[in-house]
Design an enzyme around this catalytic site. Structure first.
Site, PDB file in Angstrom:
ATOM      1  CB  CYS A   1      -1.059  -0.185   1.110  1.00 41.40           C
ATOM      2  SG  CYS A   1      -2.338   1.019   1.055  1.00 41.40           S
TER       3      CYS A   1
ATOM      4  CG  HIS B   1      -3.661  -3.513   3.291  1.00 34.35           C
ATOM      5  ND1 HIS B   1      -2.598  -2.937   3.969  1.00 34.35           N
ATOM      6  CD2 HIS B   1      -4.178  -2.383   2.648  1.00 34.35           C
ATOM      7  CE1 HIS B   1      -2.752  -1.760   3.829  1.00 34.35           C
ATOM      8  NE2 HIS B   1      -3.575  -1.437   3.295  1.00 34.35           N
TER       9      HIS B   1
ATOM     10  CD  GLU C   1      -1.665  -5.912   5.850  1.00 34.25           C
ATOM     11  OE1 GLU C   1      -1.680  -4.850   5.965  1.00 34.25           O
ATOM     12  OE2 GLU C   1      -1.379  -6.454   4.577  1.00 34.25           O
TER      13      GLU C   1
END
Length: 515
Positions: free
Chosen positions: A84, A172, A174
């Site tokens: 990002c 993202h 994660e």
């Protein structure tokens, strides 16, 4: 200072993203050790790091005060992944163009194009869901960049630099909503960076015990036990390393759950630990008398704890070390991307943040672990699953679950209510599906009817939440039948209570505890 020699590290540079801890957790799930450092506090020695990840950020790379780290010792020398903000940073400062997005780039999206021969996306197909969360977007790729992936709205979702293992993604990996995020991190860290997957509970135990032996030797260590997961696992680790030189102190502040003081002591006795129980309940309750301000109550409890702990510590001749059950989220919270690390021991730690006059060196064997990792380490050391699964309990105990002033009568009432609620969760098989639960005694009376008589008695609120780390939490939708029986049991069995309510607030905007 405890040193853990880890040679297969991943360095995560934090730019202030709310998701940075999630990156670390996902990396750890791959059995790879990682550390989070502020972007402006790069370690001088980078030799132990096999790869580096740049986190997201609330900043814009186009802002004058945008985080701007020196990557000269990383870029092109170690595998690097920008996430990002990290991706936009690599673009903006290398000849690319980053601009405010004119389309919505928040929430779920799907990859519409993936470069087919790219190992970074091995095993991931077009259509795979990703999670976006940014206001800026990459309009033009930087110099020497290769386009790797797109969504229907965002052309440059992923890219890499020619001739180096430097990758960038605007989504993202994660977060849970990126369905192949863990695989993508594995592709980057294992297949591209060659990081060994050796971070396991047993490896941690072996390394930590060896380091404790080397660091502490034959010195005596004092540990303030709380009865919770973190201090228990820390105690067992230290006991493995130094045995009888570990002196554990468990203080009863009069604000524990019903019968908890003796029950915890009995459990520790069966674990072979050297534990001394100190009943200082009268000292705490006398000091709290008449005080209703939440912060003042916390400070009183912290002050009295230090006094009691200091008295007991002086009885251990030649003690050199203070052990704490500090875990990694505590460490991360004391370090900000703009402010740097704090040197202060946080007051919510097991021993309340002891002052300098105690002259003890601090050892924190769990300071690099997340809560779930602490539990896995405890499991590997054969600690009772019931103790490892114990709900978190606030350091000030029931004092912050009694709104208003503290009296012995109120503590006794809340202990009975709490016992009915918690034991009921266990009996109904609900305890392990709840992250934290408790009862709150409210500073109000309400009218009720028992038999043919009017009552004017206390109200209690029940609280149960689900969470992973306590940073956010949702209230648990407990069965109506359970709540009905629990309410009935409390009102019938606890004199002084005639009304029970259930808290259905999530965090945020509410907090887990009421004070």
């Amino acid at each position: 200072m405890l040193f853990l020699p880890m040679q297969n590290n991943v360095l995560i540079l934090d730019f202030g993203s709310q998701y940075t801890q999630l990156i670390a957790r996902r990396v750890r799930e791959l059995n790879i050790f990682c550390e989070i450092k502020p972007y402006n506090k790069l370690p001088e020695d980078l030799s132990s790091y096999k790869a580096v990840i740049l986190s997201g950020s609330p900043f814009s790379v186009r802002a004058t005060d945008a985080p701007h780290p020196d990557l000269s010792q990383i870029r092109g020398k170690k595998p690097l992944l920008g996430v990002c903000y990290g991706a936009q940073y690599l673009s903006h400062f290398n000849g690319g163009q980053v601009a405010a997005s004119n389309t919505r780039e928040y929430g779920r999206a799907n990859l519409s194009y993936i470069k087919s021969d790219e190992p970074f996306f091995e095993g991931i197909s077009e259509g795979s869901q990703v999670w976006m969360s940014h206001a800026d977007t990459i309009k033009e790729l930087p110099k020497n960049a290769v386009h790797l992936a797109s969504t229907s709205d965002v052309e440059h979702v992923a890219f890499k630099f020619k001739g180096e293992d430097t990758y960038a993604i605007q989504f993202h990996p994660e977060v849970y909503h990126t369905t192949d995020g863990k695989l993508l991190l594995e592709n980057f860290l294992v297949k591209i960076a060659g990081v060994a997957q050796t971070w396991t509970p047993n490896a941690f135990i072996e390394t930590t015990v060896a380091s404790l032996v080397k660091t502490i030797g034959n010195d005596k260590v004092i540990l303030g036990l709380s009865g919770g997961v973190d201090s228990t696992v820390a105690a067992v680790l230290l006991h493995k390393a130094i045995g009888k030189h570990l002196h554990c102190i468990f203080v009863n502040n009069g604000l524990l759950r019903k019968n908890e003081f003796q029950e915890v002591l009995d459990q520790y006795e069966h674990m072979g630990l050297n534990v001394k129980g100190v009943d200082a309940s009268a000292r705490f309750l006398d000091a709290l008398a008449g005080e209703s301000d939440p912060e003042k109550k916390r400070k009183i409890i912290g002050r009295v704890f230090i006094e009691v702990f200091d008295d007991e510590a002086h009885k251990v001749k030649d003690a050199k070390w203070l052990a704490q059950g500090t875990i990694y989220p505590d460490v991360i919270e004391s370090v900000s991307a703009t402010g740097g690390p704090s040197e202060t021991i946080k007051s919510h730690h097991n021993v309340g943040g002891l002052p300098d006059f105690m002259k003890l060196k601090v050892v924190e064997p769990l300071k690099m672990l997340f809560k779930d990792e602490v539990r896995r380490v405890g499991t590997s050391m054969d600690i009772d699953p019931e103790r490892l699964g114990r709900h978190p309990f606030p350091g000030p105990g029931l004092a912050i679950r009694i709104l208003g002033d503290i009296t012995r009568e109120k503590v006794a009432i809340l202990q009975e209510v709490d016992a009915i609620f918690i034991n009921g969760l266990r009996e109904w098989g609900l305890y392990d599906s709840v992250w934290q639960a408790g009862a709150i005694l409210l500073p109000v009376h309400s009218v009720g009817v028992m038999g043919d008589e009017r009552t004017y008695e206390k109200c209690v609120a029940l609280r149960a939440v689900e969470s992973t780390d306590g940073m956010t939490a949702d209230w648990v939708n407990l069965p109506y039948e359970f709540l009905q029986k629990t309410s009935n049991d409390i009102i019938n069995k606890v004199p002084g209570v005639n009304r029970v309510v259930y808290d259905i607030s999530s965090k945020p905007p509410a907090t887990i505890e009421w004070e």
